[in-house]
Design a protein around this motif. Structure first.
Motif: not given
Length: 332
Positions: A188-204
């Motif tokens: 659930p925490l990963h999902d919230a961050l994905f929505e906020m910053v986008g998957t590509e930026s999150y992974n970076s």
């Protein structure tokens, strides 16, 4: 029979009535009134009290539309709750604050008065406890504030953690190493961050160590400076774990602790660190406690009813337990 009339000539009737008139039908069903529209005039018929409440509700629905927010089943339910208690005027303060923009450009705003107070507390305090039932946006809003602080360079990293406590399932049966085993608990925490910053930026950000999502055990022995730190599911910490977490906070950091004391998954006999922290830290400066109720639930309206049903059941059970205890004491 009472009647109220509302001029809707300057109103987006499609947004007000909803698809197949679902919004107005919701008001009619919940309040027991009849609503009709003719020549840009909305007429409400019903008992004096319910008609007045319906009029307040519809006025607030119009104000919601005028400030650019769409109506939903949940938001209408919340408007009615406030209208019944005479607090509908306070709705004007909602939706004014944009906490964060998602990666898709969607603004994240407070949807309830409880959420607004929570956001204010996070702005003004170093440590904030968000306590209440599921679906009230405790963790989601904390992540939104963390991302905003990170974007403004108020902090250099975001750290989100939660205790890896089993909720009726065993970690040992999951495949992989410890990180693989706890990942489902952190999803659930990963999902919230994905929505906020986008998957590509999150992974970076994760690769650079600017965002960290990890089990609470990984926090031991560290001092977390210049970071926005979120401890989720804090009701499942032990008192020792809670103390360990709170003493990790370094200079330039903020810590948000979220949890629901009605959903403790600790083994029998284990004390909740969150419940003890509420008692121990009350009155400490630069630290705030924000409490949510079923009124603040922003998921499906049925979730509100489920929470209320459980609250009533628990209150009745506690009352019966006390009665049984007193009866047994008298018999001795």
């Amino acid at each position: 029979m009472a009647e109220r009339s509302i001029d809707v000539s300057a109103v987006d009737l499609g947004g007000l009535f909803g698809e197949f008139d679902c919004h107005i039908k919701q008001v009619e069903k919940e309040l027991g009134v009849s609503v009709s529209c003719r020549d840009s005039v909305l007429k409400i018929l019903g008992s004096e009290e319910e008609t007045e409440t319906a009029a307040k509700t519809i006025h607030s629905m119009i104000e919601t539309l005028n400030r650019g927010d769409a109506l939903t089943e949940q938001s209408i339910t919340y408007i009615m709750i406030l209208a019944k208690s005479g607090q509908e005027e306070s709705l004007k303060d909602l939706g004014q604050d944009c906490i964060c923009m998602t990666s898709r450009g969607k603004p994240i705003k407070s949807k309830t008065l409880g959420q607004k107070e929570y956001v204010r507390a996070m702005k003004e305090n170093t440590v904030v406890f968000g306590i209440g039932p599921a679906g009230t946006g405790k963790t989601y809003l904390a992540v939104a504030k963390a991302v905003t602080a990170f974007r403004k360079k108020e902090v250099s990293r975001i750290i989100i953690t939660r205790p890896a406590v089993e909720a009726g399932e065993k970690l040992g049966f999951l495949p992989g190493d410890l990180q693989n085993k706890v990942d489902p608990y952190l999803r659930p925490l990963h999902d919230a961050l994905f929505e906020m910053v986008g998957t590509e930026s999150y992974n970076s950000y994760v690769e650079k160590g600017l965002i960290e999502v990890a089990p609470l055990a990984y926090m031991r022995g560290r001092t977390l400076d210049n970071a926005y730190i979120i401890l989720d599911e804090a009701q499942n910490t032990t008192p020792e774990q809670m103390k360990m977490f709170l003493t990790r906070i370094g200079f330039g950091s903020k810590a948000i602790i979220t949890g629901d004391i009605t959903q403790i998954d600790l083994p029998d006999g284990k004390r909740s660190g969150l419940k003890e922290a509420i008692k121990i830290l009350d009155g400490v400066e630069d630290l705030a406690f924000c409490y949510f109720s079923h009124k603040d639930v922003v998921r499906h309206p049925l979730v509100q009813k489920i929470i209320q049903a459980y609250e009533k059941y628990d209150a009745k059970r506690q009352k019966n337990d006390r009665s049984s205890f007193h009866d047994s004491s008298r018999s001795k």
